[in-house]
Write a protein that holds these residues in place. Structure first.
Motif: not given
Lengths: 219, 262
Positions: A55-72
């Motif tokens: 997706i090209r929607q700004p912010g989508c990648e950040n939000v999804c990464f944060d959702h799937f990896f709350p703590v790396s």
């Protein structure tokens, strides 16, 4: 401040450990700390940059990464290493306390400050129980946070601002999974070593107490 | 903590190793660990960034990279080096245990203890005999096993030791069979072959050391057997002398007893 500090700490603890305790220190050094520093850190180094969503929607990648990896994974691994090594400090502090006491009273109060008897034995046993407890807590945390120890290649994300359910791709998923399993295996090995050491010490000192009582009775 | 710490740990074992063992350790540090750290890590440093697939489909590159490189060469080598170095710790622990026992003996003031002070015990070099021989030989055996397992794993995972320039990928979400290009394939092939060659050299050194230790063990055994065979007459003569003495003593005892009774 780096991992050198932890190495020095564990080397100091080694002096007051049993044989199984020394094997535990060797396992932590070689199979956990060294593997973390020379291999695992590099795998997770660019995990955010390499996390890609369709997706090209700004912010989508950040939000999804944060959702799937709350703590790396890698941060949890580091926290686990530090937390699991810290109970050994209790033993070091107790020995230092004993040595200070002897200096203060200017006389020999103990056979040897590092001898595992009485209070120091209790401290050692408590440190073993705490180490085992922390290992189990972190393994459960890993399992709960990431739904098992698998790292999927693709995750589906539909959190705002993503306009619909979007495919997101995790980089190096197989390599991360292999190293996670390695982490779990080494944690389990450390748990087994801690439990063996606990059983060995309890058994040894129970026999000692029993024999002392038996000799007293005979006398 | 890094490879330097491993060097410190294994350096201690070096004192008690055979000459072949010392050569093995040198080869390990100079031709494997040092090459890994100063050269190979740079070559593989940009492996994912410069892995390019002929498609704009998001995620296709990630998935193809993961498919062709389940575990990176560099990580496999790091794991191989750690596993191959670990058996030497067994020897280090055994030596430390022996030192601890000698220190205990010394502190108790045991007359059998031949050391003048604790520093001498710390500096002492133990010969590879008795139980230390078994520990040392087992450590070489495990080293061989780990080297062989990792070399096979490499061969199995990457279908040989060559790094191709082009890989064809059709894993989902790639829309069709897509061309993916690996960065620096020739350089990677050269380093892979170099590391395999050095692993093979280490295997040969370990085999040579194992044969040397076994030969030493059997030679020592045959010398001992030879000694016991060589001196049986001497021992028999001593036995007969002792028997004669015993008879004389028993005779004289009987006489004295008879003398007392009378």
């Amino acid at each position: 401040m780096s991992w050198e500090f932890l190495c020095d700490l564990l080397s100091g603890v080694n002096k007051y450990s049993t044989r199984i305790g020394r094997i535990w220190v060797a396992v932590v050094f070689m199979f956990r700390l060294l593997v973390y520093i020379v291999a695992a850190e590099n795998i997770w180094k660019y995990e955010h940059d390499e996390f890609e969503c369709n997706i090209r929607q700004p912010g989508c990648e950040n939000v999804c990464f944060d959702h799937f990896f709350p703590v790396s994974h890698i941060r949890l691994w580091a926290l686990q290493l530090i937390t699991v090594s810290t109970p050994s400090l209790l033993v070091v502090f107790h020995v230092a306390y004993r040595e200070n006491r002897e200096k203060h009273h200017n006389q020999k109060l103990y056979k040897s400050p590092g001898e595992k008897d009485g209070g120091l034995l209790c401290t050692y046993l408590i440190s073993l129980i705490l180490k085992t407890g922390f290992e189990i807590v972190f393994l459960v945390l890993f399992y709960k946070l990431y739904n098992g120890f698998k790292v999927p290649r693709i995750v589906k994300c539909d959190i705002r601002p993503c306009p619909n359910t979007v495919d997101c791709y995790i980089s190096k998923s197989t390599e991360k999974m292999i190293f996670l399993y390695f982490l779990v295996a080494s944690s389990c090995l450390c748990i087994v070593l801690n439990l063996s050491e606990l059983s060995y010490l309890i058994f040894k000192y129970s026999i000692k107490c029993y024999l002392k009582r038996y000799i007293k009775k005979c006398q | 903590m890094d490879w330097g710490a491993l060097h410190t740990i294994l350096g201690g074992v070096n004192k008690h190793s055979t000459s072949i063992g010392k050569i093995w350790l040198t080869v390990l540090f100079i031709f494997r660990i040092m090459i890994l750290v100063v050269a190979a890590e740079r070559v593989w440093g940009d492996e994912q960034d410069d892995f390019i697939c002929n498609t704009l489909q998001p995620g296709c590159k990630n998935v193809c990279y993961d498919h062709f490189f389940p575990v990176s060469h560099i990580r496999l080598w790091a794991l191989q080096l750690i596993f191959v170095s670990t058996p030497a710790l067994l020897v280090a622990m055994h030596v430390a245990y022996r030192r601890h026992e000698k220190k205990k003996q010394f502190r108790k003031g045991d007359q059998k203890c031949e050391y003048k002070d604790i520093e001498e015990i710390r500096r002492q070099r133990f010969h590879i005999e008795g139980s230390l021989w078994w520990t040392y030989t087992s450590s070489i055996f495990f080293r061989l096993v780990f080297e062989a397992v990792f070399m096979y794993a490499f061969y199995f995972m990457y279908d040989g030791f060559r790094m191709p320039r082009l890989m064809k990928c059709n894993a989902w979400p790639c829309p069709n069979t897509v061309d993916c290009f690996v960065s620096r394939p020739t350089e990677k092939t050269v380093f892979t072959i170099f590391m395999i060659a050095v692993s093979s050299t280490c295997i040969l050194l370990n085999v040579a050391e194992l044969c040397y230790l076994l030969a030493k063990f059997f030679l020592r055994r045959s010398k001992k057997a030879g000694k016991t065979k060589h001196h049986p007459n001497h021992e028999n003569k001593e036995e007969t002398k002792q028997n004669e003495m015993n008879e004389l003593i028993s005779d004289s005892c009987q006489n004295t007893v008879i003398g007392f009774s009378s």
